[in-house]
Design an enzyme around this catalytic site. Structure first.
Site, PDB file in Angstrom:
ATOM      1  N   SER A 127      -3.841 -10.644   6.025  1.00  0.00           N
ATOM      2  CA  SER A 127      -4.150 -11.237   4.908  1.00  0.00           C
ATOM      3  C   SER A 127      -4.263 -12.783   5.128  1.00  0.00           C
ATOM      4  CB  SER A 127      -3.071 -10.741   3.885  1.00  0.00           C
ATOM      5  OG  SER A 127      -3.220 -11.728   2.621  1.00  0.00           O
ATOM      6  N   TYR A 162       5.754 -10.758   0.977  1.00  0.00           N
ATOM      7  CA  TYR A 162       4.156 -10.233   1.411  1.00  0.00           C
ATOM      8  C   TYR A 162       3.658 -11.192   2.588  1.00  0.00           C
ATOM      9  CZ  TYR A 162      -0.788  -8.878   1.700  1.00  0.00           C
ATOM     10  OH  TYR A 162      -2.090  -8.442   1.762  1.00  0.00           O
ATOM     11  N   LYS A 197       3.083 -10.730   6.475  1.00  0.00           N
ATOM     12  CA  LYS A 197       1.597 -10.845   7.244  1.00  0.00           C
ATOM     13  C   LYS A 197       1.772 -11.793   8.161  1.00  0.00           C
ATOM     14  CE  LYS A 197      -0.388  -7.600   4.975  1.00  0.00           C
ATOM     15  NZ  LYS A 197      -0.930  -6.311   5.801  1.00  0.00           N
ATOM     16  N   ASN A 237      -3.809  -0.298   8.448  1.00  0.00           N
ATOM     17  CA  ASN A 237      -4.284  -0.878   7.126  1.00  0.00           C
ATOM     18  C   ASN A 237      -3.243  -0.942   5.957  1.00  0.00           C
ATOM     19  OD1 ASN A 237      -6.256  -1.307   4.888  1.00  0.00           O
ATOM     20  ND2 ASN A 237      -5.637   0.594   4.244  1.00  0.00           N
ATOM     21  N   GLY A 267      -3.101   4.218   5.345  1.00  0.00           N
ATOM     22  CA  GLY A 267      -3.326   3.736   3.915  1.00  0.00           C
ATOM     23  C   GLY A 267      -4.759   4.149   3.803  1.00  0.00           C
ATOM     24  N   ALA A 268      -5.177   5.547   4.134  1.00  0.00           N
ATOM     25  CA  ALA A 268      -6.620   5.718   3.940  1.00  0.00           C
ATOM     26  C   ALA A 268      -7.014   6.077   2.524  1.00  0.00           C
ATOM     27  CB  ALA A 268      -6.660   6.958   5.001  1.00  0.00           C
ATOM     28  N   THR A 321      -7.815 -13.163  14.922  1.00  0.00           N
ATOM     29  CA  THR A 321      -7.735 -12.810  13.490  1.00  0.00           C
ATOM     30  C   THR A 321      -9.080 -13.225  12.877  1.00  0.00           C
ATOM     31  OG1 THR A 321      -5.533 -13.086  13.371  1.00  0.00           O
ATOM     32  CG2 THR A 321      -6.554 -13.005  11.473  1.00  0.00           C
TER      33      THR A 321
END
Length: 266
Positions: free
Chosen positions: A148, A161, A165, A95, A21-22, A244
């Site tokens: 996240s 989502y 995560k 990422n 995801g650069a 985390t």
């Protein structure tokens, strides 16, 4: 204009770093931070033009791979490229992710699979492949997952989502435990809110409302998430694995609710 180094004094010269995801907002910040710290980079993103723009802005040549994270064969091709070019990477930053909006009752099976393919299966497959190379090459490497705060607090219209995560956090701990004997650490970073960090346009009113609820009173800046990623990937964190790190201005601890009759404590 030269950006400040996210982790002052950080030196990753000679380290080979992969960032998925650069071309996204956090991905680009992380890439630029490692570039400033001397790392050799491999950028992964499905958007070839945006990725090329990021690569062209760096201080040294970077490898690029147009990866389709819903396709296991494309992920395998990325892993094979790493093996050919480097033998093994030193650092992998997972990422890339998608943040679609929709109520659970409206999410069909194909969309559910797409979310979990990108947010969970892809980090599993890529980490498995890259970590295997690290083991074979005896590289005491580092894996950093980008998670996240949604992993611990459900969000309406974003439940898939949040669930993906949550599972990513467990995957992080699973890899941390099983890779420890090889000297490979695996941790996660939870970046805070940054306007433009999702594919959906954000209105000024939305940005103001979300930022106003953050205890430290601001959105995530360029240096925040990259500094955390670099710290966890550095020798300074050599006794940290399976952790985390929330870098969200206190957003995961609680939210500021502003009322007209609010009285100051001091």
């Amino acid at each position: 204009m030269t950006r400040p180094l996210p982790l002052p004094g950080a030196d990753f010269t000679g380290k080979c770093v992969i960032v998925t995801g650069a071309a996204g907002i956090f991905g680009r910040w992380i890439v630029e931070a490692f570039d400033a710290a001397g790392a050799t980079l491999l950028l992964s993103d499905r958007d070839q033009n945006a990725m090329a723009n990021v690569a062209g802005s760096l201080s040294r040549p970077a490898l690029t791979h147009a990866t389709e994270l819903t396709d296991a064969a494309s992920i395998d091709d990325l892993v094979e490229m790493v093996g050919r070019e480097w033998g093994a990477a030193d650092i992998l930053v997972n990422n890339a992710a998608v943040y679609p909006s929709g109520f659970l009752l409206d999410v069909d099976a194909d969309e559910w699979d797409r979310i979990f393919d990108i947010n969970l299966r892809a980090p599993f497959l890529l980490t498995r492949g890259i970590a295997t190379q690290m083991v074979h090459q005896k590289v005491r490497g580092n894996i950093v997952m980008i998670s996240s705060g949604a992993s611990r607090k459900m969000r309406t219209t974003a439940a898939p989502y949040s669930i993906s995560k949550s599972a990513l956090d467990r995957l992080t701990k699973g890899f941390a435990v099983e890779l420890a004997e090889y000297g490979i650490r695996c941790n996660a970073v939870e970046p805070g809110f940054a306007a433009g960090s999702t594919a959906s346009p954000l209105t000024d009113a939305h940005v103001k409302a979300v930022t106003g609820a953050i205890p430290l009173g601001r959105a995530s800046r360029y240096e925040d998430a990259p500094a955390a990623v670099m710290f966890l990937a550095s020798d300074a964190a050599s006794y940290i694995t399976g952790a985390t790190l929330s870098v969200d201005g206190g957003g995961s601890a609680g939210q500021i609710l502003v009322h007209q009759d609010k009285k100051k404590a001091l």
